[in-house]
Scaffold this motif. Structure first.
Motif, mmCIF file in Angstrom:
data_model
loop_
_atom_site.group_PDB
_atom_site.id
_atom_site.type_symbol
_atom_site.label_atom_id
_atom_site.label_comp_id
_atom_site.label_asym_id
_atom_site.label_seq_id
_atom_site.Cartn_x
_atom_site.Cartn_y
_atom_site.Cartn_z
ATOM 1 N N VAL A 81 0.873 -1.176 0.000
ATOM 2 C CA VAL A 81 0.000 0.000 0.000
ATOM 3 C C VAL A 81 0.906 1.221 0.000
ATOM 4 C CG1 VAL A 81 -1.842 1.248 1.174
ATOM 5 C CG2 VAL A 81 -1.757 -1.251 1.315
ATOM 6 N N SER A 82 0.727 2.108 -0.952
ATOM 7 C CA SER A 82 1.603 3.274 -1.053
ATOM 8 C C SER A 82 1.285 4.282 0.050
ATOM 9 C CB SER A 82 1.438 3.948 -2.419
ATOM 10 O OG SER A 82 0.178 4.584 -2.515
ATOM 11 N N ALA A 83 2.245 5.168 0.320
ATOM 12 C CA ALA A 83 2.025 6.228 1.309
ATOM 13 C C ALA A 83 0.867 7.119 0.894
ATOM 14 C CB ALA A 83 3.308 7.048 1.475
ATOM 15 N N ASP A 84 0.739 7.401 -0.403
ATOM 16 C CA ASP A 84 -0.366 8.238 -0.877
ATOM 17 C C ASP A 84 -1.716 7.566 -0.635
ATOM 18 O OD1 ASP A 84 1.341 10.231 -1.692
ATOM 19 O OD2 ASP A 84 1.431 9.566 -3.780
ATOM 20 N N ASP A 85 -1.780 6.247 -0.838
ATOM 21 C CA ASP A 85 -3.034 5.534 -0.590
ATOM 22 C C ASP A 85 -3.361 5.515 0.902
ATOM 23 O OD1 ASP A 85 -3.556 5.017 -3.237
ATOM 24 O OD2 ASP A 85 -2.638 3.023 -3.222
ATOM 25 N N LEU A 86 -2.337 5.391 1.740
ATOM 26 C CA LEU A 86 -2.577 5.456 3.183
ATOM 27 C C LEU A 86 -3.098 6.833 3.583
ATOM 28 C CD1 LEU A 86 0.515 3.522 4.591
ATOM 29 C CD2 LEU A 86 -1.879 2.809 4.708
ATOM 30 N N LEU A 87 -2.556 7.876 2.986
ATOM 31 C CA LEU A 87 -3.054 9.228 3.260
ATOM 32 C C LEU A 87 -4.525 9.355 2.879
ATOM 33 C CD1 LEU A 87 -0.035 11.400 2.081
ATOM 34 C CD2 LEU A 87 -0.896 11.218 4.414
ATOM 35 N N ASP A 88 -4.885 8.806 1.726
ATOM 36 C CA ASP A 88 -6.275 8.879 1.272
ATOM 37 C C ASP A 88 -7.208 8.102 2.195
ATOM 38 O OD1 ASP A 88 -5.696 10.469 -0.891
ATOM 39 O OD2 ASP A 88 -5.538 8.805 -2.314
ATOM 40 N N GLU A 89 -6.740 6.972 2.707
ATOM 41 C CA GLU A 89 -7.588 6.116 3.515
ATOM 42 C C GLU A 89 -7.719 6.594 4.958
ATOM 43 O OE1 GLU A 89 -9.410 3.500 2.799
ATOM 44 O OE2 GLU A 89 -8.907 3.497 0.672
ATOM 45 N N VAL A 90 -6.644 7.139 5.519
ATOM 46 C CA VAL A 90 -6.591 7.350 6.966
ATOM 47 C C VAL A 90 -6.627 8.810 7.384
ATOM 48 C CG1 VAL A 90 -5.258 6.834 9.060
ATOM 49 C CG2 VAL A 90 -5.315 5.178 7.186
ATOM 50 N N TRP A 91 -6.048 9.701 6.564
ATOM 51 C CA TRP A 91 -5.907 11.096 6.976
ATOM 52 C C TRP A 91 -6.979 11.982 6.350
ATOM 53 C CZ3 TRP A 91 -1.803 7.948 7.543
ATOM 54 C CH2 TRP A 91 -0.988 8.165 8.658
ATOM 55 N N ASP A 92 -7.709 12.709 7.203
ATOM 56 C CA ASP A 92 -8.707 13.662 6.735
ATOM 57 C C ASP A 92 -8.171 15.096 6.759
ATOM 58 O OD1 ASP A 92 -10.414 11.476 6.682
ATOM 59 O OD2 ASP A 92 -11.237 11.910 8.664
ATOM 60 N N GLU A 93 -7.234 15.357 7.667
ATOM 61 C CA GLU A 93 -6.782 16.720 7.909
ATOM 62 C C GLU A 93 -5.797 17.162 6.823
ATOM 63 O OE1 GLU A 93 -6.267 14.121 9.741
ATOM 64 O OE2 GLU A 93 -7.330 14.301 11.656
ATOM 65 N N PRO A 94 -6.144 18.170 6.023
ATOM 66 C CA PRO A 94 -5.266 18.595 4.915
ATOM 67 C C PRO A 94 -3.866 18.971 5.369
ATOM 68 C CG PRO A 94 -7.420 19.640 4.733
ATOM 69 C CD PRO A 94 -7.381 18.966 6.075
ATOM 70 N N GLN A 95 -3.749 19.597 6.539
ATOM 71 C CA GLN A 95 -2.440 20.060 6.999
ATOM 72 C C GLN A 95 -1.527 18.920 7.401
ATOM 73 O OE1 GLN A 95 -5.293 20.470 8.518
ATOM 74 N NE2 GLN A 95 -5.137 20.175 10.738
ATOM 75 N N GLU A 96 -2.081 17.732 7.603
ATOM 76 C CA GLU A 96 -1.277 16.587 8.017
ATOM 77 C C GLU A 96 -0.987 15.618 6.880
ATOM 78 O OE1 GLU A 96 -2.850 14.536 11.363
ATOM 79 O OE2 GLU A 96 -3.021 16.322 12.610
ATOM 80 N N ARG A 97 -1.473 15.904 5.687
ATOM 81 C CA ARG A 97 -1.362 14.951 4.585
ATOM 82 C C ARG A 97 0.011 15.030 3.919
ATOM 83 N NH1 ARG A 97 -5.762 12.547 2.475
ATOM 84 N NH2 ARG A 97 -4.957 12.749 0.367
ATOM 85 N N THR A 98 1.010 14.482 4.597
ATOM 86 C CA THR A 98 2.359 14.422 4.054
ATOM 87 C C THR A 98 2.891 13.002 4.217
ATOM 88 O OG1 THR A 98 3.504 14.944 6.120
ATOM 89 C CG2 THR A 98 2.743 16.808 4.782
ATOM 90 N N ARG A 99 3.807 12.614 3.340
ATOM 91 C CA ARG A 99 4.394 11.276 3.451
ATOM 92 C C ARG A 99 5.220 11.137 4.720
ATOM 93 N NH1 ARG A 99 6.318 10.000 -2.807
ATOM 94 N NH2 ARG A 99 4.249 10.262 -3.755
ATOM 95 N N GLY A 100 5.759 12.264 5.196
ATOM 96 C CA GLY A 100 6.522 12.227 6.431
ATOM 97 C C GLY A 100 5.676 11.799 7.617
ATOM 98 N N VAL A 101 4.434 12.249 7.643
ATOM 99 C CA VAL A 101 3.518 11.871 8.716
ATOM 100 C C VAL A 101 3.232 10.375 8.656
ATOM 101 C CG1 VAL A 101 1.010 11.930 9.001
ATOM 102 C CG2 VAL A 101 2.303 13.927 9.484
ATOM 103 N N VAL A 102 3.063 9.836 7.459
ATOM 104 C CA VAL A 102 2.859 8.389 7.297
ATOM 105 C C VAL A 102 4.057 7.634 7.850
ATOM 106 C CG1 VAL A 102 2.572 6.498 5.664
ATOM 107 C CG2 VAL A 102 1.345 8.653 5.306
ATOM 108 N N LYS A 103 5.241 8.107 7.522
ATOM 109 C CA LYS A 103 6.470 7.449 7.976
ATOM 110 C C LYS A 103 6.550 7.410 9.496
ATOM 111 C CE LYS A 103 11.463 7.442 7.094
ATOM 112 N NZ LYS A 103 12.563 8.127 6.358
ATOM 113 N N ILE A 104 6.155 8.498 10.140
ATOM 114 C CA ILE A 104 6.188 8.569 11.604
ATOM 115 C C ILE A 104 5.204 7.587 12.217
ATOM 116 C CG2 ILE A 104 5.647 10.040 13.583
ATOM 117 C CD1 ILE A 104 6.744 12.404 11.922
#
Length: 221
Positions: A170-193
């Motif tokens: 599952v790509s980081a972008d797909d994880l962002l789409d599935e899990v993150w709603d907050e626009p200010q938090e939608r970064t690959r760095g946040v996924v990595k953390i």
């Protein structure tokens, strides 16, 4: 996508229903908790917008009943009580998300879209399991080799999404789409953390693996 709006404030319910229908959603409306359970049983609903303070049967009771019965719709709690304890209590009942009144209409739409993306194959299976990691998506609990895991909402969402992929990446972008709603938090760095903290909580041997250009997966090396 079909929505069930459960709201006893007539003017608010009518305004929200009208706006959501203009957005292209199919919207059923219930004015009390008992009617909400009847409406949910009568049709296939994708997302339930559930006011917590309802007549006849409280929103908490409705949520608890739907979750215990394994009802597949996502539940977004709407309430005037917006303290941290209130949000935690609502989520502990099994709600998928929580929005305090008064809320911005555009935020409500964003929450609905996010929950709508998470309906389907992953939600149709009550339990997801791979490599000793188990997630009950209805009861919102996770464990590894029988030991319970204390996860944040984001960690749980990432783990649920990875398990639903059944060993696939599952790509980081797909994880962002599935899990993150907050626009200010939608970064690959946040996924990595979040993946880093999730790996730590899952313990050894590692079951979350990554590959450049592919993303993340749950499985053996």
């Amino acid at each position: 996508m079909r929505l069930l709006l459960v709201e006893d404030e007539v003017d608010l319910a009518d305004a929200l229903a009208e706006g959501l229908r203009r957005e292209g959603y199919l919207v059923d409306v219930a004015r009390d908790g008992a009617s909400a359970l009847a409406a949910a049983a009568a049709s296939d609903v994708d997302v339930i917008l559930l006011d917590r303070d309802l007549p006849i049967l409280s929103g908490d009771a409705v949520c608890r009943t739907l979750v215990s019965q394994g009802y597949p719709a996502r539940i977004l709690m709407l309430t005037a009580a917006g303290t941290l304890d209130d949000r935690v209590a609502g989520l502990d009942l099994g709600a998928d998300d929580y929005l305090a009144k008064p809320f911005a209409y555009v935020e409500l739409l964003a929450r609905i879209r996010a929950l709508g993306r998470r309906t389907g194959a992953d939600r149709s299976r009550a339990v997801l399991e791979h490599s000793g990691v188990r997630v009950d998506v209805v009861r919102r609990v996770a464990e590894r080799d029988g030991a319970p895991l204390r996860l944040t909402l984001k960690e749980f969402g990432v783990l649920e999404t990875l398990l639903a992929a059944q060993g696939g990446y599952v790509s980081a972008d797909d994880l962002l789409d599935e899990v993150w709603d907050e626009p200010q938090e939608r970064t690959r760095g946040v996924v990595k953390i979040v993946v880093h903290t999730l790996r730590r909580k899952l313990g050894s041997p590692a079951v979350i693996h990554s590959a450049a250009g592919h993303g993340y997966r749950v499985g053996e090396l």
